[in-house]
Design an enzyme around this catalytic site. Structure first.
Site, PDB file in Angstrom:
ATOM      1  N   LYS A  60      31.953  36.231  41.786  1.00  0.00           N
ATOM      2  CA  LYS A  60      32.021  37.443  42.191  1.00  0.00           C
ATOM      3  C   LYS A  60      30.801  38.529  41.666  1.00  0.00           C
ATOM      4  O   LYS A  60      29.693  37.787  41.568  1.00  0.00           O
ATOM      5  CB  LYS A  60      33.304  38.235  41.595  1.00  0.00           C
ATOM      6  N   ASN A  89      34.303  31.252  42.306  1.00  0.00           N
ATOM      7  CA  ASN A  89      33.666  32.642  42.866  1.00  0.00           C
ATOM      8  C   ASN A  89      33.430  33.533  41.596  1.00  0.00           C
ATOM      9  O   ASN A  89      34.541  33.914  41.098  1.00  0.00           O
ATOM     10  CB  ASN A  89      34.717  32.973  43.835  1.00  0.00           C
ATOM     11  N   GLU A  93      44.567  33.147  49.737  1.00  0.00           N
ATOM     12  CA  GLU A  93      44.716  33.659  48.642  1.00  0.00           C
ATOM     13  C   GLU A  93      45.426  34.997  48.633  1.00  0.00           C
ATOM     14  O   GLU A  93      45.076  36.079  49.277  1.00  0.00           O
ATOM     15  CB  GLU A  93      43.022  34.210  48.355  1.00  0.00           C
ATOM     16  N   HIS A 107      36.695  37.220  52.149  1.00  0.00           N
ATOM     17  CA  HIS A 107      37.549  37.629  50.812  1.00  0.00           C
ATOM     18  C   HIS A 107      38.243  38.912  50.846  1.00  0.00           C
ATOM     19  O   HIS A 107      37.966  39.902  51.563  1.00  0.00           O
ATOM     20  CB  HIS A 107      36.341  37.506  49.776  1.00  0.00           C
ATOM     21  N   GLY A 114      43.211  38.038  40.546  1.00  0.00           N
ATOM     22  CA  GLY A 114      42.842  38.634  39.257  1.00  0.00           C
ATOM     23  C   GLY A 114      43.657  39.250  38.537  1.00  0.00           C
ATOM     24  O   GLY A 114      43.831  40.144  37.876  1.00  0.00           O
ATOM     25  N   SER A 166      44.541  33.652  40.636  1.00  0.00           N
ATOM     26  CA  SER A 166      44.829  33.248  39.234  1.00  0.00           C
ATOM     27  C   SER A 166      44.855  31.851  38.826  1.00  0.00           C
ATOM     28  O   SER A 166      45.794  31.652  38.056  1.00  0.00           O
ATOM     29  CB  SER A 166      46.161  34.277  38.983  1.00  0.00           C
ATOM     30  N   GLU A 226      38.495  41.216  48.670  1.00  0.00           N
ATOM     31  CA  GLU A 226      37.866  42.261  48.294  1.00  0.00           C
ATOM     32  C   GLU A 226      36.675  42.845  49.317  1.00  0.00           C
ATOM     33  O   GLU A 226      36.783  44.256  49.261  1.00  0.00           O
ATOM     34  CB  GLU A 226      37.121  41.828  46.844  1.00  0.00           C
TER      35      GLU A 226
HETATM   36  P1  PGA Z   1      40.968  34.936  40.429  1.00  0.00           P
HETATM   37  O1  PGA Z   1      40.253  35.255  41.708  1.00  0.00           O
HETATM   38  O2  PGA Z   1      41.188  33.803  40.034  1.00  0.00           O
HETATM   39  O3  PGA Z   1      40.443  35.717  39.533  1.00  0.00           O
HETATM   40  O4  PGA Z   1      42.421  35.573  40.689  1.00  0.00           O
HETATM   41  C1  PGA Z   1      40.300  34.371  42.814  1.00  0.00           C
HETATM   42  C2  PGA Z   1      39.527  34.670  44.057  1.00  0.00           C
HETATM   43  O5  PGA Z   1      39.290  35.839  44.159  1.00  0.00           O
HETATM   44  O6  PGA Z   1      38.723  34.149  44.751  1.00  0.00           O
END
Ligand code: PGA
Length: 254
Positions: free
Chosen positions: A11, A9, A169, A97, A175, A214, A99
């Site tokens: 983003k 992803n 997640e 997601h 992140g 992560s 976010e």
């Molecule tokens: P990350 O993001 O691997 O940077 O923690 C995962 C995601 O949001 O899908």
């Protein structure tokens, strides 16, 4: 047997040049054998879907969008429909997601409409669920995840199970560098599998449940060996071909 699935992803990252060089780098790192063992996806920002689509055509790397709107067409300024994604060659689309839920007010009802619209367009939804830190601390993980999974799948028809992917997640792991331990993740994944059995029946065994938050080359091994962890949705570590390919290799047992 569920085939592992690793999806990057991206983003809101990359520009035209760096998107192209990332995807070319990924293709260089993937042998045909690895492509046979692992399903691989990349989810660039909407505007780079066409250029990435052209580069990966005919390769094992499949295209994913990061979001979608549920209507087919019409006066919905700024939105993108499932048919437009299909037109560009998308196999998958991330929905719900955290976010999007946090910054854009996406609700389980929106996620549900998106899932239905994607399935109708023959695009596999990657439905993201997961609790926030305070919800975990309050002991509400199963309650939150159950509401999100049931909300997303409300009156959704699933036939084979392969046309649906769930990504667990935990918001506190995204992140932040704080990956869930394989045991913590497996506990929730197995709970999600049992929820799926209740909702869609035996085909729940065919649904891939990815872990996200992560994921890095040095922690994927412990996660992927868990019985209900079928792959990963990778953010930060998918932005470099080397780390993304390393994750894919470990997931493919190579
Ligand atoms: P990350 O993001 O691997 O940077 O923690 C995962 C995601 O949001 O899908």
């Amino acid at each position: 047997m569920r085939r592992p699935f690793i999806c990057g992803n991206w983003k809101m990252n990359k520009d035209r040049e760096s998107a192209l060089s990332l995807v070319r780098g990924i293709l260089l790192g993937i042998t045909p054998e690895l492509g046979e063992r692992v399903d691989i996806g990349v989810a660039p920002p909407f505007v780079y879907l066409p250029i990435v689509s052209a580069v990966i055509e005919g390769t094992p790397v499949k295209l994913s969008a990061q979001d979608v709107f549920w209507e087919k067409e019409g006066a919905f300024t700024g939105e993108v429909s499932p048919y437009m994604l299909k037109d560009l060659g998308c196999t998958y689309c991330i929905v719900g997601h955290s976010e999007r839920r946090i910054y854009f007010g996406e609700t389980d009802e929106h996620v549900n409409k998106k899932v239905k619209a994607l399935l109708e367009a023959c695009i596999t939804p990657i439905v993201c669920v997961g609790e926030k830190l305070e919800e975990r601390e309050e002991g509400r993980v199963f309650e939150v995840v159950s509401q999100q999974v049931k909300g997303a799948l409300n009156s959704v028809e699933i036939s084979s199970g392969e046309e649906l992917v769930i990504a667990y997640e935990p918001v506190w792991a995204i992140g932040t560098g704080k990956v869930a331990t394989p045991e913590i993740a497996q506990e929730v994944h197995s709970y999600i599998r049992s929820l799926l059995k209740e909702t869609i029946g035996d085909v729940a065994e065919k649904v891939r449940i990815l872990y996200g938050g992560s994921v890095k080359p040095d922690n994927i091994a412990g996660l992927i060996e868990q019985p209900d962890i079928d792959g990963a949705l990778v953010g930060g570590a998918s932005l470099k071909a080397e780390s993304f390919c390393e994750i894919i290799k470990v997931a493919g047992g190579m």
